[in-house]
Design a protein around this motif. Structure first.
Motif, PDB file in Angstrom:
ATOM      1  N   HIS A 155       0.811  -1.221   0.000  1.00 34.97           N
ATOM      2  CA  HIS A 155       0.000   0.000   0.000  1.00 34.97           C
ATOM      3  C   HIS A 155       0.844   1.272   0.000  1.00 34.97           C
ATOM      4  N   GLY A 156       2.154   1.107   0.137  1.00 36.85           N
ATOM      5  CA  GLY A 156       3.023   2.274   0.205  1.00 36.85           C
ATOM      6  C   GLY A 156       4.012   2.338  -0.931  1.00 36.85           C
TER       7      GLY A 156
ATOM      8  N   HIS B 199       3.362   1.793  -4.848  1.00 35.11           N
ATOM      9  CA  HIS B 199       2.641   2.787  -5.635  1.00 35.11           C
ATOM     10  C   HIS B 199       3.492   4.014  -5.970  1.00 35.11           C
TER      11      HIS B 199
ATOM     12  N   ASN C 241       6.337   3.953   6.491  1.00 29.32           N
ATOM     13  CA  ASN C 241       6.662   3.852   5.072  1.00 29.32           C
ATOM     14  C   ASN C 241       6.243   5.113   4.324  1.00 29.32           C
ATOM     15  N   ARG C 242       6.955   5.391   3.255  1.00 30.19           N
ATOM     16  CA  ARG C 242       6.560   6.467   2.348  1.00 30.19           C
ATOM     17  C   ARG C 242       5.365   6.007   1.533  1.00 30.19           C
ATOM     18  N   CYS C 243       4.563   6.938   1.095  1.00 33.83           N
ATOM     19  CA  CYS C 243       3.408   6.593   0.264  1.00 33.83           C
ATOM     20  C   CYS C 243       3.057   7.776  -0.631  1.00 33.83           C
ATOM     21  N   ASP C 244       2.222   7.518  -1.608  1.00 32.41           N
ATOM     22  CA  ASP C 244       1.835   8.514  -2.598  1.00 32.41           C
ATOM     23  C   ASP C 244       0.903   9.550  -1.966  1.00 32.41           C
TER      24      ASP C 244
ATOM     25  N   ARG D 282      -2.671   9.236  -3.103  1.00 31.55           N
ATOM     26  CA  ARG D 282      -3.277   7.902  -3.028  1.00 31.55           C
ATOM     27  C   ARG D 282      -4.719   7.989  -2.533  1.00 31.55           C
TER      28      ARG D 282
ATOM     29  N   ARG E 239      -6.630   5.385   2.660  1.00 31.34           N
ATOM     30  CA  ARG E 239      -6.372   4.012   3.086  1.00 31.34           C
ATOM     31  C   ARG E 239      -7.162   3.695   4.345  1.00 31.34           C
TER      32      ARG E 239
ATOM     33  N   GLU F  76      -1.126   9.037  10.098  1.00 31.15           N
ATOM     34  CA  GLU F  76      -1.019   9.187   8.655  1.00 31.15           C
ATOM     35  C   GLU F  76      -0.753  10.645   8.302  1.00 31.15           C
TER      36      GLU F  76
ATOM     37  N   ASP G   5       2.452  12.067   2.908  1.00 35.65           N
ATOM     38  CA  ASP G   5       3.401  11.180   2.251  1.00 35.65           C
ATOM     39  C   ASP G   5       3.947  10.103   3.178  1.00 35.65           C
TER      40      ASP G   5
END
Length: 243
Positions: free
Chosen positions: A154-155, A158, A182-185, A188, A191, A219, A222
């Motif tokens: 999920h991170g 993407h 974790n880094r993420c978009d 996105r 979630r 959260e 990013d």
């Protein structure tokens, strides 16, 4: 004669009353024991069910990754198969135990990340900030697996440029604190915080530790982070175990 008869009758009644009180107390203890045993069996069944949910989900993701690599990079697919086999051997051996040292749990999580690093290459980086004093803390087997899996799927997965996953652990005031970030978009979709992986972790910790364990999710645009806090208990020493 009458006073003696009255005293004998009273003594008989008191003895009979005491006898039935003892019987009632024994039956009450037996009922409590049966209820406790049923509660323990139900808890054990719940834990086995929750742990059983991990394997199919994990295997599906790994097999999907291997399938994706088979056509494009056969050598990487073979390497992933070997790493997966090693991970499964370790998880079967350690998963038979109720709790395992955190050092072993961390190795399992790192083996999983090694599998995914074959797939993502330089796009997946892992940072490890773990105090040595947490190595012997006992934790439920595979408690980290759904969290690191979520961090990847999920991170980082993407992000075109990839990203990092940070594993942190330290001991404070008799408790084990674990952080997975974790880094993420930033763009996105939202979630859910009640996904299967997080629900599984929450339920397992609640079943084993009750209110003494905590799961906190935070959260940012990013970043996604999960913090676990649970009691840090070490296995008994050989002297105490044999004593």
């Amino acid at each position: 004669a009458w006073p003696l008869f009255a005293m004998a009758s009273l003594l008989y009644l008191l003895t009979t009353f005491a006898y039935y009180v003892v019987i009632a107390a024994a039956e009450s203890r037996e009922a409590e024991t049966r209820a406790l045993n049923l509660q323990l069996l139900a808890r054990e069944a719940e834990l086995k069910t929750l742990r059983a949910q991990i394997d199919p989900h994990f295997l599906f993701n790994c097999l999907h990754s291997i399938s994706a690599l088979t056509g494009s990079t056969p050598a990487a697919a073979r390497e992933m198969c070997l790493l997966l086999a090693e991970f499964l051997r370790s998880s079967v051996r350690l998963g038979a135990q109720d709790r395992i040292p955190f050092a072993d749990e961390l190795k399992l999580a790192e083996r999983y990340l090694q599998i995914e690093q074959v797939r993502f290459g330089s796009r997946l980086a892992v940072e490890r900030l773990v105090d040595g004093e947490v190595a012997t803390c006992q934790v439920p087997a595979l408690i980290l697996q759904p969290l690191v899996e979520n961090a990847v799927t999920h991170g980082v997965a993407h992000l075109l440029e990839g990203g990092s996953i940070r594993l942190e652990a330290r001991r404070a005031e008799g408790a084990l604190w674990i952080g997975i970030e974790n880094r993420c978009d930033p763009d996105r979709p939202k979630r859910p915080r009640t996904g299967v992986g997080l629900q599984n972790v929450r339920k397992r910790l609640a079943a084993q530790y009750g209110g003494a364990a905590r799961v906190q999710v935070s959260e940012a645009p990013d970043r996604f982070r999960v913090d676990l806090t649970l009691p840090c208990s070490s296995p008994p020493s050989p002297e105490n175990a044999n004593g």
